[in-house]
Design a protein around this motif. Structure first.
Motif, short mmCIF file in Angstrom:
data_model
loop_
_atom_site.label_atom_id
_atom_site.label_comp_id
_atom_site.label_asym_id
_atom_site.label_seq_id
_atom_site.Cartn_x
_atom_site.Cartn_y
_atom_site.Cartn_z
N MET A 64 0.84 -1.19 0.00
CA MET A 64 0.00 0.00 0.00
C MET A 64 0.87 1.24 0.00
SD MET A 64 -2.76 -1.17 2.86
CE MET A 64 -3.52 0.42 2.85
N ALA A 65 0.35 2.29 -0.62
CA ALA A 65 1.02 3.59 -0.62
C ALA A 65 0.13 4.58 0.13
CB ALA A 65 1.28 4.08 -2.03
N ASP A 66 0.67 5.16 1.20
CA ASP A 66 -0.06 6.14 1.99
C ASP A 66 -0.55 7.28 1.10
OD1 ASP A 66 0.05 8.82 3.67
OD2 ASP A 66 -0.32 7.18 5.08
N GLY A 67 -1.82 7.63 1.25
CA GLY A 67 -2.42 8.66 0.42
C GLY A 67 -1.87 10.04 0.66
N HIS A 68 -1.26 10.27 1.81
CA HIS A 68 -0.72 11.59 2.13
C HIS A 68 0.78 11.67 1.83
CE1 HIS A 68 -0.35 15.45 4.11
NE2 HIS A 68 0.57 14.96 4.92
N THR A 69 1.54 10.67 2.28
CA THR A 69 3.00 10.73 2.16
C THR A 69 3.55 9.93 0.98
OG1 THR A 69 3.37 8.78 3.54
CG2 THR A 69 3.20 10.92 4.67
N GLY A 70 2.76 8.97 0.47
CA GLY A 70 3.25 8.11 -0.59
C GLY A 70 4.11 6.97 -0.08
N GLU A 71 4.40 6.95 1.23
CA GLU A 71 5.21 5.88 1.81
C GLU A 71 4.53 4.54 1.60
OE1 GLU A 71 6.71 4.40 6.21
OE2 GLU A 71 6.14 6.49 5.94
N GLN A 72 5.33 3.54 1.19
CA GLN A 72 4.78 2.21 0.93
C GLN A 72 5.01 1.30 2.12
OE1 GLN A 72 6.04 0.65 -2.86
NE2 GLN A 72 4.90 2.21 -3.97
N ARG A 73 4.03 0.41 2.33
CA ARG A 73 4.11 -0.54 3.44
C ARG A 73 3.40 -1.83 3.04
NH1 ARG A 73 1.75 -0.09 9.55
NH2 ARG A 73 2.82 -1.94 10.28
N LYS A 74 3.95 -2.96 3.49
CA LYS A 74 3.31 -4.26 3.28
C LYS A 74 2.41 -4.55 4.47
CE LYS A 74 7.31 -6.42 1.66
NZ LYS A 74 8.15 -7.61 1.59
N LEU A 75 1.20 -4.99 4.18
CA LEU A 75 0.26 -5.40 5.22
C LEU A 75 -0.36 -6.74 4.83
CD1 LEU A 75 -1.71 -2.10 5.99
CD2 LEU A 75 0.17 -3.11 7.30
N THR A 76 -0.67 -7.54 5.83
CA THR A 76 -1.39 -8.79 5.63
C THR A 76 -2.69 -8.70 6.39
OG1 THR A 76 0.68 -10.05 5.41
CG2 THR A 76 -1.31 -11.30 5.92
N LEU A 77 -3.80 -8.94 5.71
CA LEU A 77 -5.12 -8.89 6.32
C LEU A 77 -5.39 -10.22 7.02
CD1 LEU A 77 -7.77 -7.34 6.69
CD2 LEU A 77 -8.54 -8.34 4.53
N CYS A 78 -5.69 -10.17 8.31
CA CYS A 78 -5.84 -11.41 9.08
C CYS A 78 -7.02 -11.33 10.05
CB CYS A 78 -4.55 -11.71 9.83
SG CYS A 78 -4.14 -10.51 11.12
N TYR A 79 -7.26 -12.43 10.73
CA TYR A 79 -8.26 -12.48 11.79
C TYR A 79 -7.62 -11.95 13.08
CZ TYR A 79 -11.11 -15.09 8.57
OH TYR A 79 -11.84 -15.45 7.47
N PRO A 80 -8.46 -11.50 14.02
CA PRO A 80 -7.92 -10.85 15.23
C PRO A 80 -6.86 -11.66 15.99
CG PRO A 80 -10.27 -10.51 15.12
CD PRO A 80 -9.92 -11.46 14.00
N HIS A 81 -7.01 -12.98 16.06
CA HIS A 81 -6.05 -13.78 16.83
C HIS A 81 -4.65 -13.81 16.20
CE1 HIS A 81 -7.78 -16.74 14.01
NE2 HIS A 81 -6.59 -17.31 14.05
N ASP A 82 -4.53 -13.44 14.93
CA ASP A 82 -3.23 -13.41 14.27
C ASP A 82 -2.67 -12.00 14.12
OD1 ASP A 82 -2.98 -16.18 13.86
OD2 ASP A 82 -4.16 -16.08 12.00
#
Length: 138
Positions: A64-82
């Motif tokens: 993802m690229a932050d809409g304000h700064t353009g900084e990129q970051r990897k995220l994994t969508l998970c369930y709360p326990h993870d």
């Protein structure tokens, strides 16, 4: 509504069932639970075998690229326990996670911030999607 002005969402039938059951348990804020409930009931449902590779499903890893700064970051969508935000694992019951669920590569995710504002980030790439790799039960 929590996710107004968002693109249409696609949701696998399995993710829909699992998240629906998850919402029956206490845990997330009432606002987030209501928003996720609205999201999963308004999304277009699709079989795990037919979901396009460019859709964010549970356990997808996105760049993802932050809409304000353009900084990129990897995220994994998970369930709360993870969930481990410091390691990039965000719960589907968090504002960021709920903002990602069911969007496509190229879409802009939006979610509320604690100060009452709105954060945005563009989904630049889907680095991993379980269904695309043949894992339909993750």
């Amino acid at each position: 509504m929590f996710f107004s002005n968002q693109p249409a969402r696609l949701l696998t039938e399995l993710d829909h069932i699992r998240i629906s059951k998850l919402l029956q348990r206490p845990g997330a804020s009432p606002q987030t639970q209501a928003a996720v409930d609205d999201l999963i009931h308004s999304a277009e449902l699709i079989s795990s075998y037919q979901v396009p590779a460019n859709v964010v499903t549970m356990y997808s890893q996105v760049l993802m690229a932050d809409g304000h700064t353009g900084e990129q970051r990897k995220l994994t969508l998970c369930y709360p326990h993870d969930a481990d935000p410091a390691a990039g694992f965000v719960s589907v019951l968090s504002p960021v996670g709920a903002g990602l669920l069911g969007l496509k590569m190229g879409d802009t995710a939006r979610w509320p911030t604690p100060d009452g504002g709105t954060a945005t980030a563009k989904i630049v790439e889907i680095l991993f999607q379980p269904e695309e790799s043949g894992d339909y039960l993750l």
